[in-house]
Design a protein around this motif. Structure first.
Motif, PDB file in Angstrom:
ATOM      1  N   ASP A   1      31.608  37.716  43.613  1.00 51.39           N
ATOM      2  CA  ASP A   1      32.930  38.095  43.116  1.00 51.39           C
ATOM      3  C   ASP A   1      33.221  37.357  41.814  1.00 51.39           C
ATOM      4  O   ASP A   1      32.854  36.185  41.665  1.00 51.39           O
ATOM      5  N   PHE A   2      33.882  38.060  40.901  1.00 54.57           N
ATOM      6  CA  PHE A   2      34.278  37.496  39.621  1.00 54.57           C
ATOM      7  C   PHE A   2      35.801  37.552  39.540  1.00 54.57           C
ATOM      8  O   PHE A   2      36.378  38.645  39.544  1.00 54.57           O
ATOM      9  N   PRO A   3      36.489  36.398  39.478  1.00 55.66           N
ATOM     10  CA  PRO A   3      37.954  36.397  39.432  1.00 55.66           C
ATOM     11  C   PRO A   3      38.470  37.084  38.176  1.00 55.66           C
ATOM     12  O   PRO A   3      37.945  36.884  37.081  1.00 55.66           O
ATOM     13  N   ALA A   4      39.498  37.899  38.341  1.00 54.13           N
ATOM     14  CA  ALA A   4      40.115  38.633  37.229  1.00 54.13           C
ATOM     15  C   ALA A   4      41.545  38.987  37.636  1.00 54.13           C
ATOM     16  O   ALA A   4      42.027  38.536  38.686  1.00 54.13           O
ATOM     17  N   THR A   5      42.200  39.773  36.814  1.00 54.40           N
ATOM     18  CA  THR A   5      43.480  40.349  37.200  1.00 54.40           C
ATOM     19  C   THR A   5      43.453  41.837  36.889  1.00 54.40           C
ATOM     20  O   THR A   5      42.765  42.279  35.971  1.00 54.40           O
TER      21      THR A   5
END
Length: 142
Positions: A100-104
């Protein structure tokens, strides 16, 4: 309604501390850079299963070796997992691989989600929902 991924540009320090956010472009570039590491994780994972099976009572011998080789494979797997984590991505699982790659997305915290076998990052889920809330990324404006 058009949905867009908007994130502040993280610094290398932020990403190393696990606090940085990825744009979709950055996450895809990082995934490309990590592919050899992820491929090696898959190989080591399979080797560990075979070595472990060989070490059980009555297990069939393997040309991969024995206990020393299993310990070496475990150490290498830990190194590879740390390499993924150091990018700011979150290695959620090894069998299957889940990164998973944190983003918004629309100001909502999300995780851009790559699952072993996916050709690209095309899924996301809200950070509070987990994998069960996985959805396809909205189409990018043309």
């Amino acid at each position: 309604m058009t949905r867009t991924l908007l994130v502040p540009r993280p610094t290398a320090f932020d990403r190393l501390c696990g606090m940085g956010l990825f744009t979709l472009t950055e996450a895809r570039a990082e995934l490309t850079r990590l592919r050899p590491v992820l491929d090696e994780i898959v190989t080591i994972r399979a080797d560990l299963v075979e070595l472990s099976a060989a070490l059980t009572p009555g297990g069939a011998p393997t040309p991969l070796g024995g206990l020393p080789e299993r310990k070496a494979a475990e150490a290498r797997l830990n190194e590879l997992m740390a390499t993924v984590q150091e990018t700011g991505a979150d290695l959620k699982g090894v069998a299957p691989l889940l990164v998973d790659f944190p983003a918004t997305l629309d100001d909502v915290p999300v995780l851009l989600c790559w699952l072993e076998g996916d050709p690209d990052i095309t899924w996301y889920h809200r950070a509070d929902l987990g994998f069960a809330g996985r959805r396809p990324l909205p189409a990018e404006p043309r």
